[in-house]
Scaffold this active site. Structure first.
Site, short mmCIF file in Angstrom:
data_model
loop_
_atom_site.label_atom_id
_atom_site.label_comp_id
_atom_site.label_asym_id
_atom_site.label_seq_id
_atom_site.Cartn_x
_atom_site.Cartn_y
_atom_site.Cartn_z
N GLY A 178 0.83 -1.20 0.00
CA GLY A 178 0.00 0.00 0.00
C GLY A 178 0.87 1.24 0.00
O GLY A 178 2.10 1.17 0.04
N PRO A 180 2.92 4.66 1.10
CA PRO A 180 3.77 4.88 2.28
C PRO A 180 3.02 5.62 3.38
O PRO A 180 2.12 6.42 3.12
CB PRO A 180 4.94 5.71 1.74
CG PRO A 180 4.41 6.36 0.49
CD PRO A 180 3.42 5.39 -0.09
N LYS A 184 2.09 0.13 7.97
CA LYS A 184 2.57 -1.24 7.77
C LYS A 184 3.58 -1.64 8.85
O LYS A 184 3.48 -2.70 9.45
CB LYS A 184 3.17 -1.37 6.36
CG LYS A 184 2.15 -1.14 5.24
CD LYS A 184 2.75 -1.40 3.87
CE LYS A 184 3.71 -0.31 3.43
NZ LYS A 184 3.04 0.98 3.18
N THR A 185 4.56 -0.77 9.08
CA THR A 185 5.56 -1.06 10.12
C THR A 185 4.92 -1.08 11.49
O THR A 185 5.26 -1.93 12.35
CB THR A 185 6.68 -0.01 10.07
OG1 THR A 185 7.24 0.03 8.75
CG2 THR A 185 7.79 -0.34 11.07
N HIS A 391 7.84 19.37 -13.51
CA HIS A 391 9.19 18.99 -13.95
C HIS A 391 9.11 17.87 -14.99
O HIS A 391 9.85 17.86 -15.99
CB HIS A 391 10.01 18.55 -12.73
CG HIS A 391 11.43 18.21 -13.06
ND1 HIS A 391 11.82 16.96 -13.50
CD2 HIS A 391 12.57 18.96 -13.04
CE1 HIS A 391 13.11 16.95 -13.72
NE2 HIS A 391 13.60 18.16 -13.44
N GLU A 392 8.21 16.92 -14.75
CA GLU A 392 8.08 15.80 -15.69
C GLU A 392 7.54 16.29 -17.03
O GLU A 392 7.93 15.80 -18.11
CB GLU A 392 7.15 14.73 -15.11
CG GLU A 392 7.77 13.99 -13.94
CD GLU A 392 6.81 12.98 -13.35
OE1 GLU A 392 5.62 13.01 -13.73
OE2 GLU A 392 7.25 12.17 -12.49
#
Length: 396
Positions: A178, A180, A184-185, A391-392
């Site tokens: 999933g 960040p 999860k941790t 930027h992309e």
């Protein structure tokens, strides 16, 4: 003090009493001196033994190749020749096994001491938490995911007899995937606390090494450390660093990553699913993982940990504000305003709200502090996302 120097009574009875008191004082001094003498003799004996040990010649370090019987074994000193040697009487035979590290006498090459298993300093430096402080109460909005994780990891450790009665093997590993910052941790740490297990956290990139075979050796030693500290939960964060799909045409670096992955697969295949070592991995990119990792027998259970919905955001905000001094704060409004925020974002918002209160030298946090914190945390993220997108577009 002599008797002549003492203040001696003139009457006979008083003189006798004085002498008896003096005798008791001298007897007490004698016992004290005898106790000091015994203490100093023990210290002298200890120092002599220490000097004797220091004068002994250094021992060779070697490995046991084969145990022949109770008195003899085949050993090898690093990559040198192999010797049939005697085993010292004080060595515990049940702990002497092929592969054990031992100390060898210089003259006779006899096994005189069992040495601890050699481990790379990198493995010993991995985060090892004997008992994490995180509890299930510290996690909000992930009830379904927690239930699935507990069924896969906690039940086999606490009630293995249930799986034996039903006749099925418990999952060997669980993959959490999933975005960040979604917990999860945190889930893995809370689970380790619940089962009273050691928690070893390693980031996938830490297992990638420059030289051939180093990464695979680290993975092997990681699982050996986990077995020694069992029950253990190994948490591999960002597993996509070593678990990405293998390609036909690879560079030298990619081949080394593939070797590390193959060692991980072999280790997961090699331990008992009902044993005391469980593996939990986490990734933000499940789409790039190698299919060999996801097949049954390795990561048997895949659990999605999504961004929290309104109810989840409200639960997370309650967790992070339960120790805060709030005044007229409606967390439901904050949960409405933070759509698309992760659990980490919500924690940052609570912290920033507290910082705004401290900045104004207040001992309580207001609704306005939270509104400013939402704008600061999520506004900065949106500006960063816009800058990356621009930027992309401009540079491809």
């Amino acid at each position: 003090m002599s008797i002549e120097d003492a203040n001696i009574p003139e009457s006979y009875d008083d003189y006798i009493t004085f002498l008896k008191r003096r005798i008791r004082q001298l007897e007490l001094q004698v016992r004290t001196l005898e106790a000091d003498k015994e203490r100093l003799e023990r210290e002298l004996s200890r120092l002599r033994m220490e000097m004797s040990r220091l004068r002994q010649p250094p021992a060779f370090a070697g490995n046991v190749i084969e145990v022949l019987d109770d008195e003899r074994a085949i050993v090898q000193n690093y990559n040198g020749p192999r010797f049939v040697v005697r085993i010292a009487p004080w060595i515990e035979r049940d702990k002497l096994k092929p592969g054990s590290r031992v100390a060898l006498d210089q003259r006779t090459m006899a096994i005189v001491e069992l040495l601890p298993t050699e481990k790379d300093p990198s493995v010993l430096g991995f985060e090892v938490i004997e008992r994490p402080k995180v509890t299930y109460d510290d996690i909000g909005g992930l009830e379904k995911q927690l239930q699935e994780l507990r069924e896969a990891i906690e039940l086999p450790l606490k009630h293995p007899e249930l799986f034996e009665k039903v006749g099925i093997e418990p999952p060997k590993g669980v993959l959490l995937y999933g975005p960040p910052g979604c917990g999860k941790t945190l889930m893995a740490k809370a689970l380790a606390r619940e089962v009273n297990a050691t928690f070893i956290r390693v980031v996938g990139s830490e297992l990638v090494r420059k030289f051939i075979g180093e990464g695979a050796r680290l993975v092997h030693e990681l699982f050996e450390l986990a077995k020694e500290k069992a029950p253990t939960i190994i948490f591999i964060d960002e597993i996509d660093a070593i678990g990405a799909k293998r390609m036909d045409e690879t560079t030298g670096g990619e081949r080394e990553v593939n070797r590390t992955l193959m060692q991980l697969l072999a280790e997961m295949d090699g331990f008992d699913p009902r044993g005391n070592v469980k593996v939990i991995a986490a990734t933000n990119r499940p789409d790039i993982l190698d299919p060999a990792l996801l097949r049954p027998g390795r990561f048997d259970r895949l659990i999605e940990v999504p961004l929290p919905d309104f109810r989840g955001r409200l639960e997370i905000l309650k967790v992070h504000t339960r120790k805060m001094n709030l005044k007229d704060v409606d967390l439901r409004i904050i949960a409405e305003l933070t759509e698309g925020a992760s659990g980490a974002d919500l924690k940052a918002i609570a912290t920033e709200a507290g910082m705004f209160a401290i900045r104004d030298r207040r001992e309580y946090v207001t609704q306005n502090d939270f509104l400013k914190a939402v704008e600061k945390v999520l506004g900065a993220e949106r500006k960063l996302a816009q800058a990356i997108a621009m930027h992309e577009v401009m540079y491809g």
